[in-house]
Enzyme design. Structure first.
Site, PDB file in Angstrom:
ATOM      1  N   SER A 210       0.711  -1.427   0.067  1.00 24.66           N
ATOM      2  CA  SER A 210       0.029   0.187  -0.003  1.00 24.66           C
ATOM      3  C   SER A 210       0.910   1.071  -0.156  1.00 24.66           C
ATOM      4  O   SER A 210       2.018   0.991   0.229  1.00 24.66           O
ATOM      5  CB  SER A 210      -0.918  -0.023   1.359  1.00 24.66           C
ATOM      6  OG  SER A 210      -1.659   1.265   1.387  1.00 24.66           O
TER       7      SER A 210
ATOM      8  N   TYR B  25      -2.355  -1.384  10.488  1.00 26.86           N
ATOM      9  CA  TYR B  25      -2.196  -1.291   8.866  1.00 26.86           C
ATOM     10  C   TYR B  25      -0.847  -0.830   8.280  1.00 26.86           C
ATOM     11  O   TYR B  25      -0.286  -1.490   7.713  1.00 26.86           O
ATOM     12  CB  TYR B  25      -3.413  -0.505   8.315  1.00 26.86           C
ATOM     13  CG  TYR B  25      -3.603  -0.701   6.830  1.00 26.86           C
ATOM     14  CD1 TYR B  25      -4.415  -1.910   6.087  1.00 26.86           C
ATOM     15  CD2 TYR B  25      -3.049   0.021   5.846  1.00 26.86           C
ATOM     16  CE1 TYR B  25      -4.612  -2.114   4.844  1.00 26.86           C
ATOM     17  CE2 TYR B  25      -3.068  -0.077   4.726  1.00 26.86           C
ATOM     18  CZ  TYR B  25      -4.054  -1.097   3.954  1.00 26.86           C
ATOM     19  OH  TYR B  25      -4.177  -1.099   2.603  1.00 26.86           O
TER      20      TYR B  25
HETATM   21  P1  NAD Z   1     -11.531  -6.078  -0.068  1.00 29.05           P
HETATM   22  O1  NAD Z   1     -12.193  -6.206   1.239  1.00 29.05           O
HETATM   23  O2  NAD Z   1     -12.260  -5.839  -1.333  1.00 29.05           O
HETATM   24  O3  NAD Z   1     -11.127  -7.708  -0.421  1.00 29.05           O
HETATM   25  C1  NAD Z   1     -10.091  -8.277   0.857  1.00 29.05           C
HETATM   26  C2  NAD Z   1     -10.274  -9.739   0.516  1.00 29.05           C
HETATM   27  O4  NAD Z   1      -9.581 -10.613   1.538  1.00 29.05           O
HETATM   28  C3  NAD Z   1     -11.574 -10.497   0.387  1.00 29.05           C
HETATM   29  O5  NAD Z   1     -11.518 -11.535  -0.709  1.00 29.05           O
HETATM   30  C4  NAD Z   1     -11.472 -11.124   1.729  1.00 29.05           C
HETATM   31  O6  NAD Z   1     -12.699 -12.394   1.757  1.00 29.05           O
HETATM   32  C5  NAD Z   1     -10.259 -11.480   2.090  1.00 29.05           C
HETATM   33  N1  NAD Z   1      -9.967 -11.828   3.300  1.00 29.05           N
HETATM   34  C6  NAD Z   1     -10.009 -10.971   4.468  1.00 29.05           C
HETATM   35  N2  NAD Z   1      -9.787 -11.544   5.573  1.00 29.05           N
HETATM   36  C7  NAD Z   1      -9.117 -12.822   5.303  1.00 29.05           C
HETATM   37  C8  NAD Z   1      -8.759 -13.903   5.933  1.00 29.05           C
HETATM   38  N3  NAD Z   1      -8.730 -14.267   7.400  1.00 29.05           N
HETATM   39  N4  NAD Z   1      -8.488 -15.228   5.100  1.00 29.05           N
HETATM   40  C9  NAD Z   1      -8.671 -15.002   3.831  1.00 29.05           C
HETATM   41  N5  NAD Z   1      -9.184 -14.000   3.068  1.00 29.05           N
HETATM   42  C10 NAD Z   1      -9.444 -13.126   3.663  1.00 29.05           C
HETATM   43  O7  NAD Z   1     -10.291  -5.465  -0.047  1.00 29.05           O
HETATM   44  P2  NAD Z   1      -9.182  -4.669  -1.332  1.00 29.05           P
HETATM   45  O8  NAD Z   1      -9.189  -3.106  -1.255  1.00 29.05           O
HETATM   46  O9  NAD Z   1      -9.436  -5.450  -2.376  1.00 29.05           O
HETATM   47  O10 NAD Z   1      -7.978  -4.947  -0.448  1.00 29.05           O
HETATM   48  C11 NAD Z   1      -7.054  -5.918  -1.087  1.00 29.05           C
HETATM   49  C12 NAD Z   1      -5.480  -5.895  -0.718  1.00 29.05           C
HETATM   50  O11 NAD Z   1      -5.011  -4.306  -1.332  1.00 29.05           O
HETATM   51  C13 NAD Z   1      -5.308  -5.440   0.843  1.00 29.05           C
HETATM   52  O12 NAD Z   1      -4.149  -5.923   1.201  1.00 29.05           O
HETATM   53  C14 NAD Z   1      -5.169  -4.057   1.168  1.00 29.05           C
HETATM   54  O13 NAD Z   1      -4.817  -3.695   2.305  1.00 29.05           O
HETATM   55  C15 NAD Z   1      -4.694  -3.646  -0.383  1.00 29.05           C
HETATM   56  N6  NAD Z   1      -4.888  -2.279  -0.585  1.00 29.05           N
HETATM   57  C16 NAD Z   1      -6.223  -1.770  -0.852  1.00 29.05           C
HETATM   58  C17 NAD Z   1      -6.220  -0.512  -1.106  1.00 29.05           C
HETATM   59  C18 NAD Z   1      -7.495   0.258  -1.455  1.00 29.05           C
HETATM   60  O14 NAD Z   1      -7.534   1.591  -1.770  1.00 29.05           O
HETATM   61  N7  NAD Z   1      -8.611  -0.481  -1.547  1.00 29.05           N
HETATM   62  C19 NAD Z   1      -5.139   0.590  -1.146  1.00 29.05           C
HETATM   63  C20 NAD Z   1      -3.930   0.079  -0.943  1.00 29.05           C
HETATM   64  C21 NAD Z   1      -3.794  -1.517  -0.614  1.00 29.05           C
END
Ligand code: NAD
Length: 260
Positions: free
Chosen positions: A142, A155
């Site tokens: 991130s 985080y």
């Molecule tokens: P999201 O909530 O849409 O998806 C998260 C996924 O992780 C889902 O499939 C969920 O079922 C799975 N998950 C959560 N806990 C779990 C567990 N204990 N075991 C197995 N699976 C689990 O989130 P997203 O925004 O797509 O985030 C995905 C990644 O990208 C994360 O690591 C997040 O930190 C990172 N990220 C997101 C953003 C953003 O702006 N959305 C920015 C930077 C980084």
């Protein structure tokens, strides 16, 4: 481009992981899906990928906070497909609170899912990659792996740690045909971020779009969300032969967030 390779994407039932899995399937890779959600919906997703892209897709419901389930997932993937060629550590959760109000159990869960799970997937999948002399590890970190914001202690700590882990693995595997890189997205409109927008809109009495613009402009010079597909495309590039000498890097894809 990736025909015959297998990509395992943790947290691929939603958001960035789902779009990334789709991008790998589109490029010919077999898939090991993972994440939480409704069983019927996940099965539809899995079967849909197989039909649309003529690849093989399996699903593991392993909980990324449980080391034994993680090791089991990697073993299952190796049994099904022969190897995990491309490992994408993406599963993640968020909790926003000042440090003195931060529930210790949320700290533990975020460190486990957003950081330690990658240690466990990598340590289990790396030996087979090294043996094959080919592997790609892509950690979804991130902008918060490079800079901090208030109220995100766990985080930010986890994502900074994930970038550190990325560098160590890159060094250790440098001459084994295995690369390890991190992707550092800014704001991506997924359920994880939608919750933060809803909370802001409620707290400030703002309309949804106002809360979106406020969230974006606080951090990003570019007032646009990165899309999950943008992240998926970057991951596919990092898995390609063109990227074979890129390792230990942290790629920002953040509308200029960390350029400031
Ligand atoms: P999201 O909530 O849409 O998806 C998260 C996924 O992780 C889902 O499939 C969920 O079922 C799975 N998950 C959560 N806990 C779990 C567990 N204990 N075991 C197995 N699976 C689990 O989130 P997203 O925004 O797509 O985030 C995905 C990644 O990208 C994360 O690591 C997040 O930190 C990172 N990220 C997101 C953003 C953003 O702006 N959305 C920015 C930077 C980084």
């Amino acid at each position: 481009m990736l025909n015959g390779k297998t990509a395992l994407v943790t947290g691929s039932t939603s958001g960035i992981g789902l779009a990334t899995a789709r991008m790998f399937a589109k490029n010919g890779a077999n898939l090991m899906l993972n994440g939480f959600g409704d069983g019927g919906e996940i099965e539809k997703l899995r079967a849909g990928f197989e039909k649309e892209f003529k690849i093989k897709a399996h699903y593991s419901g392993a909980d990324m906070s449980k080391p034994d389930e993680i090791a089991g997932m990697i073993r299952d993937a190796e049994k099904e497909f022969g190897a995990v060629d491309i490992l994408i550590n993406n599963a993640g959760i968020q909790h926003v609170a000042k440090i003195e109000d931060f529930p210790p159990e949320k700290w533990d869960a975020i460190i486990a899912i957003n950081l330690s799970s990658s240690f466990h997937t990598i340590r289990t999948a790396l030996p087979a990659m090294k043996k094959k002399k080919w592997g790609r590890i892509i950690n979804i970190a991130s902008a918060h792996g490079l800079v901090a914001s208030g109220e995100k202690a766990a985080y930010v700590a986890a994502k900074h740690g994930l970038i550190g882990l990325t560098k160590v693995v890159a060094i250790e595997a440098a001459n084994d045909g295995v690369t390890c890189n991190a992707i550092c997205p800014g704001w991506v409109l997924t359920p994880l971020v939608q919750k933060q927008i809803d909370a802001r809109a409620k707290a400030a009495g703002q309309k949804e779009r106002e809360a979106e613009i406020a969230l974006l402009s606080e951090k990003q010079p570019m007032h646009k969300f990165t899309t999950p597909e943008h992240i998926g495309n970057l991951a596919v590039f990092l898995a390609s032969d063109a990227a074979e000498s890129i390792t230990g890097s942290a790629y920002s894809i953040d509308g200029g967030w960390v350029a400031q």
